[in-house]
Design a protein around this motif. Sequence first.
Motif, PDB file in Angstrom:
ATOM      1  N   ARG A  10      73.516  52.364  10.411  1.00 15.68           N
ATOM      2  CA  ARG A  10      72.200  52.164  11.016  1.00 15.68           C
ATOM      3  C   ARG A  10      71.343  51.170  10.220  1.00 15.68           C
ATOM      4  N   LEU A  11      71.472  51.201   8.905  1.00 18.71           N
ATOM      5  CA  LEU A  11      70.687  50.306   8.060  1.00 18.71           C
ATOM      6  C   LEU A  11      71.294  48.907   7.986  1.00 18.71           C
ATOM      7  N   SER A  12      72.615  48.820   8.059  1.00 17.25           N
ATOM      8  CA  SER A  12      73.292  47.536   7.947  1.00 17.25           C
ATOM      9  C   SER A  12      72.816  46.517   8.984  1.00 17.25           C
ATOM     10  N   PRO A  13      72.698  46.867  10.284  1.00 21.59           N
ATOM     11  CA  PRO A  13      72.200  45.872  11.246  1.00 21.59           C
ATOM     12  C   PRO A  13      70.793  45.382  10.927  1.00 21.59           C
ATOM     13  N   ILE A  14      69.936  46.272  10.429  1.00 20.21           N
ATOM     14  CA  ILE A  14      68.557  45.871  10.106  1.00 20.21           C
ATOM     15  C   ILE A  14      68.554  44.843   8.990  1.00 20.21           C
ATOM     16  N   VAL A  15      69.347  45.088   7.945  1.00 18.22           N
ATOM     17  CA  VAL A  15      69.432  44.158   6.818  1.00 18.22           C
ATOM     18  C   VAL A  15      69.973  42.803   7.274  1.00 18.22           C
ATOM     19  N   LEU A  16      71.022  42.836   8.077  1.00 22.46           N
ATOM     20  CA  LEU A  16      71.625  41.586   8.537  1.00 22.46           C
ATOM     21  C   LEU A  16      70.699  40.813   9.466  1.00 22.46           C
ATOM     22  N   ILE A  17      69.975  41.520  10.330  1.00 21.21           N
ATOM     23  CA  ILE A  17      69.041  40.853  11.236  1.00 21.21           C
ATOM     24  C   ILE A  17      67.924  40.178  10.443  1.00 21.21           C
ATOM     25  N   ALA A  18      67.416  40.863   9.424  1.00 18.10           N
ATOM     26  CA  ALA A  18      66.359  40.280   8.597  1.00 18.10           C
ATOM     27  C   ALA A  18      66.867  39.039   7.875  1.00 18.10           C
ATOM     28  N   PHE A  19      68.059  39.119   7.312  1.00 18.54           N
ATOM     29  CA  PHE A  19      68.631  37.977   6.590  1.00 18.54           C
ATOM     30  C   PHE A  19      68.909  36.815   7.538  1.00 18.54           C
ATOM     31  N   ALA A  20      69.520  37.097   8.700  1.00 15.57           N
ATOM     32  CA  ALA A  20      69.841  36.040   9.657  1.00 15.57           C
ATOM     33  C   ALA A  20      68.570  35.408  10.210  1.00 15.57           C
ATOM     34  N   GLY A  21      67.548  36.234  10.460  1.00 15.40           N
ATOM     35  CA  GLY A  21      66.291  35.701  10.973  1.00 15.40           C
ATOM     36  C   GLY A  21      65.660  34.721  10.013  1.00 15.40           C
ATOM     37  N   ALA A  22      65.641  35.085   8.733  1.00 24.32           N
ATOM     38  CA  ALA A  22      65.069  34.192   7.734  1.00 24.32           C
ATOM     39  C   ALA A  22      65.888  32.904   7.615  1.00 24.32           C
ATOM     40  N   THR A  23      67.214  33.036   7.674  1.00 20.72           N
ATOM     41  CA  THR A  23      68.086  31.875   7.531  1.00 20.72           C
ATOM     42  C   THR A  23      67.952  30.914   8.702  1.00 20.72           C
ATOM     43  N   ILE A  24      67.801  31.457   9.913  1.00 19.47           N
ATOM     44  CA  ILE A  24      67.736  30.621  11.108  1.00 19.47           C
ATOM     45  C   ILE A  24      66.337  30.049  11.316  1.00 19.47           C
ATOM     46  N   VAL A  25      65.324  30.876  11.115  1.00 19.76           N
ATOM     47  CA  VAL A  25      63.957  30.470  11.435  1.00 19.76           C
ATOM     48  C   VAL A  25      63.395  29.499  10.407  1.00 19.76           C
ATOM     49  N   PHE A  26      63.734  29.680   9.132  1.00 15.89           N
ATOM     50  CA  PHE A  26      63.121  28.871   8.070  1.00 15.89           C
ATOM     51  C   PHE A  26      63.305  27.372   8.279  1.00 15.89           C
ATOM     52  N   PRO A  27      64.508  26.860   8.591  1.00 15.55           N
ATOM     53  CA  PRO A  27      64.626  25.401   8.789  1.00 15.55           C
ATOM     54  C   PRO A  27      63.748  24.885   9.928  1.00 15.55           C
ATOM     55  N   PHE A  28      63.674  25.641  11.034  1.00 15.63           N
ATOM     56  CA  PHE A  28      62.846  25.195  12.157  1.00 15.63           C
ATOM     57  C   PHE A  28      61.363  25.199  11.782  1.00 15.63           C
ATOM     58  N   VAL A  29      60.935  26.234  11.065  1.00 18.26           N
ATOM     59  CA  VAL A  29      59.537  26.302  10.637  1.00 18.26           C
ATOM     60  C   VAL A  29      59.218  25.155   9.696  1.00 18.26           C
ATOM     61  N   LEU A  30      60.135  24.843   8.777  1.00 23.91           N
ATOM     62  CA  LEU A  30      59.928  23.755   7.829  1.00 23.91           C
ATOM     63  C   LEU A  30      59.798  22.415   8.553  1.00 23.91           C
ATOM     64  N   VAL A  31      60.718  22.146   9.474  1.00 26.83           N
ATOM     65  CA  VAL A  31      60.677  20.886  10.215  1.00 26.83           C
ATOM     66  C   VAL A  31      59.396  20.802  11.039  1.00 26.83           C
ATOM     67  N   PHE A  32      59.017  21.895  11.694  1.00 26.03           N
ATOM     68  CA  PHE A  32      57.801  21.892  12.510  1.00 26.03           C
ATOM     69  C   PHE A  32      56.562  21.654  11.652  1.00 26.03           C
ATOM     70  N   ALA A  33      56.499  22.291  10.482  1.00 19.70           N
ATOM     71  CA  ALA A  33      55.336  22.122   9.606  1.00 19.70           C
ATOM     72  C   ALA A  33      55.214  20.680   9.133  1.00 19.70           C
ATOM     73  N   VAL A  34      56.333  20.064   8.784  1.00 18.38           N
ATOM     74  CA  VAL A  34      56.298  18.667   8.333  1.00 18.38           C
ATOM     75  C   VAL A  34      55.892  17.742   9.479  1.00 18.38           C
ATOM     76  N   LEU A  35      56.377  18.030  10.687  1.00 18.49           N
ATOM     77  CA  LEU A  35      56.000  17.213  11.844  1.00 18.49           C
ATOM     78  C   LEU A  35      54.499  17.297  12.112  1.00 18.49           C
ATOM     79  N   VAL A  36      53.936  18.515  12.023  1.00 23.48           N
ATOM     80  CA  VAL A  36      52.492  18.680  12.229  1.00 23.48           C
ATOM     81  C   VAL A  36      51.724  17.905  11.165  1.00 23.48           C
ATOM     82  N   ARG A  37      52.186  17.988   9.927  1.00 21.21           N
ATOM     83  CA  ARG A  37      51.521  17.249   8.844  1.00 21.21           C
ATOM     84  C   ARG A  37      51.573  15.752   9.088  1.00 21.21           C
TER      85      ARG A  37
END
Length: 331
Positions: A55-82
């Motif tokens: 039960r805990l394993s999916p939560i940990v993996l989802i949190a890790f995958a979310g950070a790994t996937i979302v961070f590059p898009f957020v970084l690129v978007f922030a630089v574009l806005v700047r």
Amino acid sequence: MNKQQGFLLLLLVGLSGLLGLYVVLPFLEYVLAAVLLAYVLHPFHARLAPRIGPRLSPIVLIAFAGATIVFPFVLVFAVLVRDVEAIAAGESGLEIAEIEGRIAAYTGRSVDLERWLRTGAETVFELSFDGITELFGAALKASFRLALVLFLLYYLLKDGACFVSWLKEATPLPPDVTDRLYCRIDTTTWAVIVGHVFVAFVQGMAGGIGLLIAGAPSPVFWTAVMILLALLPLIGAFLVWAPAGIYLVLVGQPYAGLFLLVYGVVVVSMIDNYVRPVVIDSRARLNPGVILIGVFGGIYSLGFVGLFVGPIALGVLGATLATLKNDYHRL
């Protein structure tokens, strides 16, 4: 099969299938995204679950995958806005005057690129603020769909193995034929998903090395952009290194610009012709043309997730046809 069995089968496939598709269709893209993420994360879940619990394993993996996937898009978007803010303020950091001079020398006409860039950036901001209500509504819808993906992903990780086992048992084929079919599907799916990401990373990094050697501005940022764009075969990374090479030529660095253009054609673009067939085509047993059709057809039909679903769907079709060809006499 008698008439009663045929009627029940037709009712099940026709009525239940159509009703199920009708219910799922508005969210099909997000359901498929959850399935693909669960497929990629399942090997990690199989190793992690015995240690911290199923039960805990999916939560940990989802949190890790979310950070790994979302961070590059957020970084690129922030630089574009700047960068858009800097252009709107007239501080693009680009050698606009040099480019204007080159264009005037080549064409005999003066072009006010600075004004065009500033006007374009101001228009982007005006449209963004004018449509704040629509953006808020879109954010709410995106949040709901993201919640749906995360909810499905949790249960697919938790119970996905049981579902696949049930699906194999429900498949009306001999056990060995079923195993071969699912093995082909698994190999094709893994090759397409991992292969696309790996090739995009290699292509983006190769393009980044070229930008660094040529002295192009912001090589780290544009390397990240190329990695994301390289998920699109043939045209992805080209949208970065080609304009960068032309920019260098226009600002008075012809050798650096020509080097980058030649490097992009010879090295970066050739990764599609050599690395992609080795990583994807050979394992998935799909022709490069079929993969290309699957990619663009999937994107047209399903958006970003179709980038992976399109080739996988054609691969599953190929695996099914191969099973029919090899084992038809046993069915």
